[in-house]
Design a protein around this motif. Structure first.
Motif, PDB file in Angstrom:
ATOM      1  N   PRO A 165     -81.569 -77.983 -54.426  1.00 37.40           N
ATOM      2  CA  PRO A 165     -80.787 -78.215 -52.909  1.00 37.40           C
ATOM      3  C   PRO A 165     -82.290 -77.735 -51.896  1.00 37.40           C
ATOM      4  CG  PRO A 165     -79.729 -76.313 -53.166  1.00 37.40           C
ATOM      5  CD  PRO A 165     -80.972 -76.766 -54.576  1.00 37.40           C
ATOM      6  N   LEU A 166     -82.532 -78.615 -51.138  1.00 36.56           N
ATOM      7  CA  LEU A 166     -84.333 -78.093 -50.158  1.00 36.56           C
ATOM      8  C   LEU A 166     -82.923 -76.991 -49.098  1.00 36.56           C
ATOM      9  CD1 LEU A 166     -86.204 -81.710 -50.287  1.00 36.56           C
ATOM     10  CD2 LEU A 166     -86.542 -79.376 -51.867  1.00 36.56           C
ATOM     11  N   THR A 167     -84.819 -76.542 -48.136  1.00 38.54           N
ATOM     12  CA  THR A 167     -84.070 -75.943 -47.313  1.00 38.54           C
ATOM     13  C   THR A 167     -83.547 -76.946 -45.830  1.00 38.54           C
ATOM     14  OG1 THR A 167     -86.143 -75.567 -46.288  1.00 38.54           O
ATOM     15  CG2 THR A 167     -84.767 -73.375 -47.752  1.00 38.54           C
ATOM     16  N   PRO A 168     -83.373 -76.675 -45.026  1.00 38.24           N
ATOM     17  CA  PRO A 168     -83.172 -76.874 -43.762  1.00 38.24           C
ATOM     18  C   PRO A 168     -84.807 -77.813 -43.327  1.00 38.24           C
ATOM     19  CG  PRO A 168     -81.031 -75.698 -43.441  1.00 38.24           C
ATOM     20  CD  PRO A 168     -81.867 -75.535 -44.725  1.00 38.24           C
ATOM     21  N   SER A 169     -85.607 -76.474 -43.120  1.00 35.63           N
ATOM     22  CA  SER A 169     -86.955 -76.612 -42.397  1.00 35.63           C
ATOM     23  C   SER A 169     -87.035 -77.696 -43.569  1.00 35.63           C
ATOM     24  CB  SER A 169     -87.381 -75.280 -42.380  1.00 35.63           C
ATOM     25  OG  SER A 169     -87.455 -74.904 -43.800  1.00 35.63           O
ATOM     26  N   MET A 170     -87.286 -77.534 -44.739  1.00 35.77           N
ATOM     27  CA  MET A 170     -88.190 -78.614 -45.650  1.00 35.77           C
ATOM     28  C   MET A 170     -87.452 -79.783 -45.264  1.00 35.77           C
ATOM     29  SD  MET A 170     -88.142 -76.396 -49.478  1.00 35.77           S
ATOM     30  CE  MET A 170     -89.424 -77.656 -50.328  1.00 35.77           C
ATOM     31  N   TRP A 171     -86.714 -80.093 -45.474  1.00 34.03           N
ATOM     32  CA  TRP A 171     -86.388 -81.801 -44.654  1.00 34.03           C
ATOM     33  C   TRP A 171     -86.720 -82.179 -43.271  1.00 34.03           C
ATOM     34  CZ3 TRP A 171     -84.871 -85.188 -48.447  1.00 34.03           C
ATOM     35  CH2 TRP A 171     -83.862 -84.184 -49.767  1.00 34.03           C
ATOM     36  N   GLN A 172     -86.256 -81.462 -42.697  1.00 34.85           N
ATOM     37  CA  GLN A 172     -87.352 -81.517 -41.643  1.00 34.85           C
ATOM     38  C   GLN A 172     -88.684 -81.825 -41.140  1.00 34.85           C
ATOM     39  OE1 GLN A 172     -85.903 -77.741 -39.492  1.00 34.85           O
ATOM     40  NE2 GLN A 172     -84.999 -78.605 -37.548  1.00 34.85           N
ATOM     41  N   GLU A 173     -89.246 -80.720 -42.194  1.00 36.01           N
ATOM     42  CA  GLU A 173     -90.893 -80.906 -42.330  1.00 36.01           C
ATOM     43  C   GLU A 173     -91.410 -83.050 -43.535  1.00 36.01           C
ATOM     44  OE1 GLU A 173     -93.366 -78.811 -45.715  1.00 36.01           O
ATOM     45  OE2 GLU A 173     -93.751 -77.524 -43.958  1.00 36.01           O
ATOM     46  N   TRP A 174     -90.424 -82.490 -44.550  1.00 35.38           N
ATOM     47  CA  TRP A 174     -90.846 -83.618 -44.779  1.00 35.38           C
ATOM     48  C   TRP A 174     -90.196 -85.332 -43.860  1.00 35.38           C
ATOM     49  CZ3 TRP A 174     -87.616 -85.014 -49.958  1.00 35.38           C
ATOM     50  CH2 TRP A 174     -88.424 -86.587 -50.825  1.00 35.38           C
ATOM     51  N   ALA A 175     -89.101 -85.062 -43.587  1.00 38.18           N
ATOM     52  CA  ALA A 175     -88.908 -86.757 -42.217  1.00 38.18           C
ATOM     53  C   ALA A 175     -89.574 -86.703 -41.150  1.00 38.18           C
ATOM     54  CB  ALA A 175     -87.981 -86.215 -41.836  1.00 38.18           C
ATOM     55  N   LYS A 176     -90.578 -85.388 -40.654  1.00 36.27           N
ATOM     56  CA  LYS A 176     -91.336 -85.435 -39.667  1.00 36.27           C
ATOM     57  C   LYS A 176     -92.597 -85.760 -39.893  1.00 36.27           C
ATOM     58  CE  LYS A 176     -89.380 -82.044 -35.793  1.00 36.27           C
ATOM     59  NZ  LYS A 176     -89.826 -81.280 -35.451  1.00 36.27           N
ATOM     60  N   ASP A 177     -93.263 -85.768 -41.670  1.00 38.52           N
ATOM     61  CA  ASP A 177     -94.297 -86.294 -41.559  1.00 38.52           C
ATOM     62  C   ASP A 177     -94.097 -87.716 -42.280  1.00 38.52           C
ATOM     63  OD1 ASP A 177     -95.410 -83.678 -41.867  1.00 38.52           O
ATOM     64  OD2 ASP A 177     -95.019 -82.963 -43.940  1.00 38.52           O
ATOM     65  N   GLU A 178     -93.376 -88.595 -43.031  1.00 40.23           N
ATOM     66  CA  GLU A 178     -92.361 -89.523 -42.841  1.00 40.23           C
ATOM     67  C   GLU A 178     -93.042 -90.666 -41.796  1.00 40.23           C
ATOM     68  OE1 GLU A 178     -92.531 -91.119 -45.907  1.00 40.23           O
ATOM     69  OE2 GLU A 178     -92.811 -89.652 -47.098  1.00 40.23           O
ATOM     70  N   ALA A 179     -92.609 -89.489 -40.777  1.00 39.01           N
ATOM     71  CA  ALA A 179     -92.108 -90.115 -39.081  1.00 39.01           C
ATOM     72  C   ALA A 179     -94.362 -90.051 -38.544  1.00 39.01           C
ATOM     73  CB  ALA A 179     -91.375 -89.929 -37.971  1.00 39.01           C
ATOM     74  N   SER A 180     -94.098 -89.574 -38.653  1.00 36.95           N
ATOM     75  CA  SER A 180     -95.633 -89.688 -38.143  1.00 36.95           C
ATOM     76  C   SER A 180     -96.815 -91.062 -39.113  1.00 36.95           C
ATOM     77  CB  SER A 180     -96.174 -87.898 -38.423  1.00 36.95           C
ATOM     78  OG  SER A 180     -96.558 -87.811 -39.830  1.00 36.95           O
TER      79      SER A 180
END
Length: 829
Positions: A103-118
């Motif tokens: 399981p990924l940490t919340p910060s890792m999911w936030q980082e992943w989603a923001k990278d994809e949105a950029s």
């Protein structure tokens, strides 16, 4: 969390956290900057060196992950380096690979989603990013991740921006899901509630002024959100109340509130009462929140405070609040096994909602996949929820790929799977996925292939095969297959008596007496540990007595009796070889030396009659006075040391060496392969071990699975007893304090060649006025009286004996003579 992060690191460095929390797009994505003309050649060479180092690091991490995919740190470093070089394609693959394992940490999911949105925010990309957020909020409870998810939907969904009715419903549903998951978070839920109110206020502002009905409906919706929040014990409750009163005044276009007025002014009485109850709940919990939020606490101390807080919430009796607090605890301590075990047990017992319970078990096994009990309970939870066979089979296949600490966890897992299949086939409730018995048979075979080499000659393996054979008969309706199961076990554990006994019991239950007899003929002459060889012989005789004819019984006796004589002779030879015969105390001649010169009873009696006699120094002996003595007049030898009577009572002495059992642990259910080194290593963390004695069979020399461990003091002994039911060489050993008063103690048996043996008294306790056997029978001499009494215990009566039958003179026991009668008889002679 130093200890926890060693197993499963959950935090990234501060730079990554700043990137995650910021609003800027990922700065390290591929870009095409033009190099300034003023750049020097040295800076170019430095960048080339850095690039070559990064490539080398990437290759090293790739090699490590290909050989060991479960290396959490390697995954984290690999993703961090790929993000730094801007390799977005490999970065996606690396993140997907890691999310499959951990399981990924919340910060890792936030980082992943923001990278994809950029990178891109097209309609398809928006849906893909929303799926990333869904996966993230499933792993751990995180208010900030929910807020990012909600903000992303409102910002990038064009229909939401246009206030389309269908999309507004989508956002509302998402807010309600967020409040269900985290709306009771004591310190952070206020952010969600405020965001929800602001979203509904924006909708209110967009409604046309002429549509008074829609306006009023929206006002009621916002008011209900305020009322729900004010009824909960959350942080900044007073600020929420002030915001509510200001909003009410704004809606009603009233005057400004007086700052000196009470909090309940302008608030409906029902809302005021619920707010007061929430405030009382807040005051009861604020001290616990302060304890778990202290920065100076260690991880152990913070975990302890969480446990105290959880006990308080469970006593309060609100399952929703307990669940949220458990979610907060496992988010902070994701690899603490006891937290997940307590969480899942509570959910099974209290909140019996199948989907929620299954989700908790799914996350528990992802965080702690090495705990077999979690997988077992997961399978049972799926069965209670009437999950499909495909889902249960998928979970089981994942479980058997995990690495457990003991073989018994694998055994329990296989048995749980078989139990579920048996129940489903027997009940035949799910008609859409009818299961055949072949699936159970395949599972048994897999269990046997995996466990047999490790559990060879163990009773656990016998129980597995006995279960298999029983299902072959009951569900498979195939007696031949059941016999094949037992035959395959005999090839593995043919030296185990329980395997033969189980096979025989099955044939007897099936009323196949001839087959049972043939099994006895195959095994009665085998050598089994302990008394097993004698036991199987006697078992065959009992079998023929109950089921066979006279000819069958005679045949069994002709086979068994020579075997029993052979075993008896072997036992005698072992005794002779290990303990050569010594002359008896009564018959050996004194040849001088250092032994004290003890006078015979008759000689002392004669000397006493003729007056005192001078005794030389070398042969000095104490004359025992006849006056006031009853019974035995034999002189007692002086004790070799000055040990007091009270000290001697603390010792347990049988045929051999004396051991003090006052600080000794009795260990049972040992693996027969356990050695002194194994026991010493097992108690190494306890310390204080003085001596270790493993009990061995006198005839085979094999371990009996029992041992005594002496400790230096009670503190070490108590610590050793606390390790009861822990595993040693794959078996849960039993540890208890040795009590010589109950069990008769233990000694070193000289007859067994110095091997340690156990002395367990099976006789009834003597009465207070009853002499011990040695005194009652005059030492080793046993006198039997009456007719036909050879080798017959005195308390055994003949089959035709009746209590009223008069006894003959010959059967009357001779009445013991008193000292005076004995003295008259002696002087008369």
């Amino acid at each position: 969390m130093d200890a926890i992060n060693d197993q499963l690191p959950l935090s990234t460095n501060s730079d990554d956290e700043n990137l995650v929390n910021g609003d800027d797009p990922m700065p390290d994505l591929p870009q095409n900057p033009t190099s300034p003309a003023s750049d020097s050649s040295s800076s170019d060479s430095d960048s080339e060196v850095d690039e070559s180092d990064q490539k080398l690091q990437l290759q090293t991490l790739q090699s490590e992950l290909s050989s060991n995919p479960s290396n959490y740190d390697a995954h984290v470093q690999y993703i961090k380096l790929l993000r730094k070089v801007g390799d977005i394609d490999n970065l996606r693959k690396a993140r997907e690979a890691m999310s499959e394992m951990f399981p990924l940490t919340p910060s890792m999911w936030q980082e992943w989603a923001k990278d994809e949105a950029s990178i891109s925010t097209g309609p398809e990309d928006v849906a893909a990013i929303e799926r990333l957020y869904e996966r993230g909020v499933f792993d751990y409870l995180s208010v900030s991740l929910w807020c990012d998810y909600l903000n992303f939907v409102q910002e990038y969904d064009p229909m939401v921006r246009d206030r389309a009715t269908s999309r507004i419903k989508k956002v509302r549903d998402l807010f309600e899901r967020a409040l269900t998951a985290a709306g009771l978070h004591f310190t952070e839920a206020e952010t969600l509630w405020e965001a929800y109110r602001e979203f509904e206020k924006s909708i209110y502002q967009s409604i046309d002024e002429t549509d008074s009905q829609a306006k009023e409906k929206q006002v009621q919706l916002i008011r209900s959100i305020f009322h729900r929040q004010l009824s909960l014990p959350l942080s900044n409750m007073n600020s929420t109340l002030e915001a509510y009163k200001a909003w009410e005044m704004e809606v009603k276009q009233g005057c400004i509130l007086d700052g000196k007025s009470n909090d309940s002014d302008g608030v409906p009485s029902q809302v005021a009462s619920t707010y007061q109850r929430a405030l009382d709940m807040y005051n009861a919990r604020v001290q616990f929140e302060e304890q778990i939020s202290k920065q100076e606490l260690t991880d152990t101390e913070r975990l302890h405070q969480y446990i105290i807080y959880l006990k308080f919430e469970q006593s309060a009796g609100d399952p929703a609040r307990v669940q949220v607090l458990f979610e907060r605890a496992v988010a902070d301590f994701p690899v603490v096994v006891d937290l997940w075990l307590d969480y899942t047990r509570y959910m099974d017992k209290t909140l019996k909602v199948s989907n929620i319970v299954r989700n908790v078990y799914s996350r528990a096994t992802r965080n702690c996949p090495w705990i077999g009990d979690l997988w077992v309970q997961y399978l049972l939870a799926l069965e209670r929820a009437h999950a499909s066979e495909g889902e249960i089979a998928s979970v089981f296949e994942k479980s058997v790929l995990c690495s457990f600490s003991t073989l018994y966890e694998y055994l329990d897992l296989f048995l749980t799977r078989i139990d579920g299949l048996r129940r489903r086939i027997s009940s035949a409730v799910d008609l859409e996925d009818v299961l055949g018995y072949s699936l159970i048979k395949e599972t048994f075979q897999r269990a046997s292939d995996y466990l047999s080499p490790h559990l060879k000659n163990s009773e656990d393996l016998v129980r597995l095969y006995a279960y298999w054979a029983r299902l072959e008969i009951n569900l498979g309706k195939d007696l031949v297959a059941a016999r094949g199961v037992w035959e395959s076990l005999l090839k593995i554990s043919g030296s185990l008596l329980a395997a033969w006994e189980g096979y025989i019991a099955m044939e007897i239950e099936s009323n196949h007496i001839t087959n049972a007899r043939s099994i006895y003929k195959r095994c009665y002459s085998k050598r089994f540990p302990g008394s097993g060889s004698e036991d199987i012989c006697h078992s065959w005789l009992r079998f023929e007595r109950e089921f066979g004819s006279l000819e069958d019984f005679d045949h069994a006796a002709r086979k068994v009796n020579p075997r029993l004589e052979e075993l008896k002779s072997y036992k005698f030879q072992m005794d002779e070889s290990e303990n050569p015969a010594k002359p008896s105390e009564h018959g050996k001649r004194k040849l001088g030396g250092d032994a004290p010169d003890v006078e015979s009873s008759a000689k002392r009696l004669k000397d006493a009659a003729h007056g005192p006699k001078k005794v030389n120094e070398k042969g000095k002996a104490q004359l025992q006075s006849l006056d006031g003595q009853t019974g035995n007049s034999k002189a007692k030898a002086k004790k070799p040391d000055d040990t007091s009577d009270q000290q001697m009572k603390d010792f347990v002495q049988e045929k051999g060496k004396v051991y003090n059992d006052q600080c000794t642990a009795f260990v049972s259910n040992l693996n027969p392969k356990a050695t002194y080194e194994h026991l010493r290593d097992f108690f190494q963390d306890v310390g204080g071990v003085v001596a270790i004695r493993i009990l061995h069979d006198k005839f085979t020399g094999k371990s009996r699975g029992l041992a005594y461990v002496d400790f230096s003091d009670d503190a070490h002994l108590n610590a050793a007893v606390a390790k009861n039911k822990q595993l040693l060489l794959g078996k849960k050993i039993s540890i208890a304090r040795s009590d010589p008063k109950k069990g008769g103690g233990h000694t070193t048996d000289r007859a067994s060649g110095g091997k340690t043996s156990e002395s367990v008294s099976s006789a009834k306790p003597r009465k207070a006025n009853e002499q011990p056997p040695a005194e009652r029978d005059g030492g080793n001499k046993v006198e039997l009286k009456g007719k036909n009494t050879f080798a017959v215990p005195r308390n055994v009566r003949a089959l035709g004996w009746t209590a009223d039958k008069p006894r003959t003179a010959e059967q009357e026991d001779e009445k013991p003579k008193t000292n005076d009668e004995f003295r008259k008889l002696y002087f008369k002679g």
